[in-house]
Design a protein around this motif. Structure first.
Motif, mmCIF file in Angstrom:
data_model
loop_
_atom_site.group_PDB
_atom_site.id
_atom_site.type_symbol
_atom_site.label_atom_id
_atom_site.label_comp_id
_atom_site.label_asym_id
_atom_site.label_seq_id
_atom_site.Cartn_x
_atom_site.Cartn_y
_atom_site.Cartn_z
ATOM 1 N N ILE A 1 16.538 63.804 52.136
ATOM 2 C CA ILE A 1 17.474 63.080 52.986
ATOM 3 C C ILE A 1 18.467 64.095 53.537
ATOM 4 N N GLU A 2 18.482 64.204 54.861
ATOM 5 C CA GLU A 2 19.435 65.094 55.508
ATOM 6 C C GLU A 2 20.784 64.396 55.558
ATOM 7 N N MET A 3 21.786 65.099 55.064
ATOM 8 C CA MET A 3 23.129 64.516 55.001
ATOM 9 C C MET A 3 24.052 65.356 55.879
ATOM 10 N N LEU A 4 24.908 64.655 56.598
ATOM 11 C CA LEU A 4 25.812 65.301 57.546
ATOM 12 C C LEU A 4 27.248 64.936 57.195
ATOM 13 N N HIS A 5 28.124 65.941 57.208
ATOM 14 C CA HIS A 5 29.533 65.705 56.914
ATOM 15 C C HIS A 5 30.378 66.448 57.936
ATOM 16 N N PRO A 6 31.529 65.870 58.353
ATOM 17 C CA PRO A 6 32.333 66.479 59.415
ATOM 18 C C PRO A 6 32.787 67.914 59.146
ATOM 19 N N ASP A 7 33.034 68.255 57.876
ATOM 20 C CA ASP A 7 33.526 69.606 57.615
ATOM 21 C C ASP A 7 32.489 70.524 56.978
ATOM 22 N N LYS A 8 31.292 70.034 56.764
ATOM 23 C CA LYS A 8 30.280 70.853 56.100
ATOM 24 C C LYS A 8 29.030 71.055 56.935
ATOM 25 N N GLY A 9 28.819 70.231 57.914
ATOM 26 C CA GLY A 9 27.569 70.315 58.661
ATOM 27 C C GLY A 9 26.474 69.559 57.938
ATOM 28 N N SER A 10 25.261 70.039 58.065
ATOM 29 C CA SER A 10 24.095 69.322 57.579
ATOM 30 C C SER A 10 23.463 70.043 56.388
ATOM 31 N N GLU A 11 23.129 69.263 55.348
ATOM 32 C CA GLU A 11 22.402 69.803 54.205
ATOM 33 C C GLU A 11 21.293 68.835 53.813
ATOM 34 N N MET A 12 20.297 69.337 53.105
ATOM 35 C CA MET A 12 19.162 68.527 52.690
ATOM 36 C C MET A 12 19.247 68.253 51.196
ATOM 37 N N CYS A 13 19.116 66.995 50.838
ATOM 38 C CA CYS A 13 19.001 66.599 49.435
ATOM 39 C C CYS A 13 17.522 66.378 49.145
ATOM 40 N N LEU A 14 16.978 67.116 48.203
ATOM 41 C CA LEU A 14 15.619 66.851 47.738
ATOM 42 C C LEU A 14 15.743 65.622 46.845
ATOM 43 N N TYR A 15 15.287 64.481 47.356
ATOM 44 C CA TYR A 15 15.502 63.218 46.661
ATOM 45 C C TYR A 15 14.503 63.019 45.523
ATOM 46 N N GLU A 16 13.238 63.304 45.789
ATOM 47 C CA GLU A 16 12.231 63.089 44.748
ATOM 48 C C GLU A 16 11.019 63.967 45.015
#
Length: 142
Positions: A56-71
């Protein structure tokens, strides 16, 4: 072994033996339609779904985009052949293509096979953390 992105509900249902419980068509469709959700399935030479990784690609205003390996899941008959590492690396490649600055996974500290898999794919230990949850409704499959 071929690893490719799942794009249809039928692909997810055919890989149902890899999930913790039976996939539901509506949830599979919602997963595929959700922005930032990604599922890669590894197929054996005979077309058998041998493993998957979801992110799941997650986006945050001060961090940009990162990927969570969910399973990550590999069929028991296909384990200890590097498939988990290959799936993890494939997800990381997709994360790079999407411009993610990093990726992470939560893993139980006593799950030696998962820890070895992630380490072999280049993961570094970022320390112990505690996970807390909020039950908000009925458990899936209940």
């Amino acid at each position: 072994m071929e690893i490719r992105r799942a794009t249809t509900v039928a692909e997810l249902l055919a890989a149902g033996h890899l999930f913790d419980g039976p996939p539901r068509e509506a949830w599979a469709a919602a997963f595929l339609a959700a922005s930032g959700h990604l599922m890669l399935i590894a197929y054996a030479e005979d077309g058998f779904p041998a493993g998957f990784v979801s992110g799941i690609e997650m986006l945050h205003p001060d961090k940009g985009s990162e990927m969570c390996l969910y399973e990550l899941s590999v069929d028991e008959g296909h384990r200890r052949r590097g498939l988990g590492r290959a799936l993890t690396e494939a997800l990381l490649d997709r994360a790079r293509e999407r411009g993610c600055y990093g990726a992470w996974v939560g893993v139980d500290t006593d799950n030696a096979p998962a820890l070895a898999t992630y380490r072999s794919a280049g993961a570094v230990d970022e320390g112990v953390f505690a996970m807390r949850g909020w039950p908000l409704g009925e458990e899936p499959g209940a």
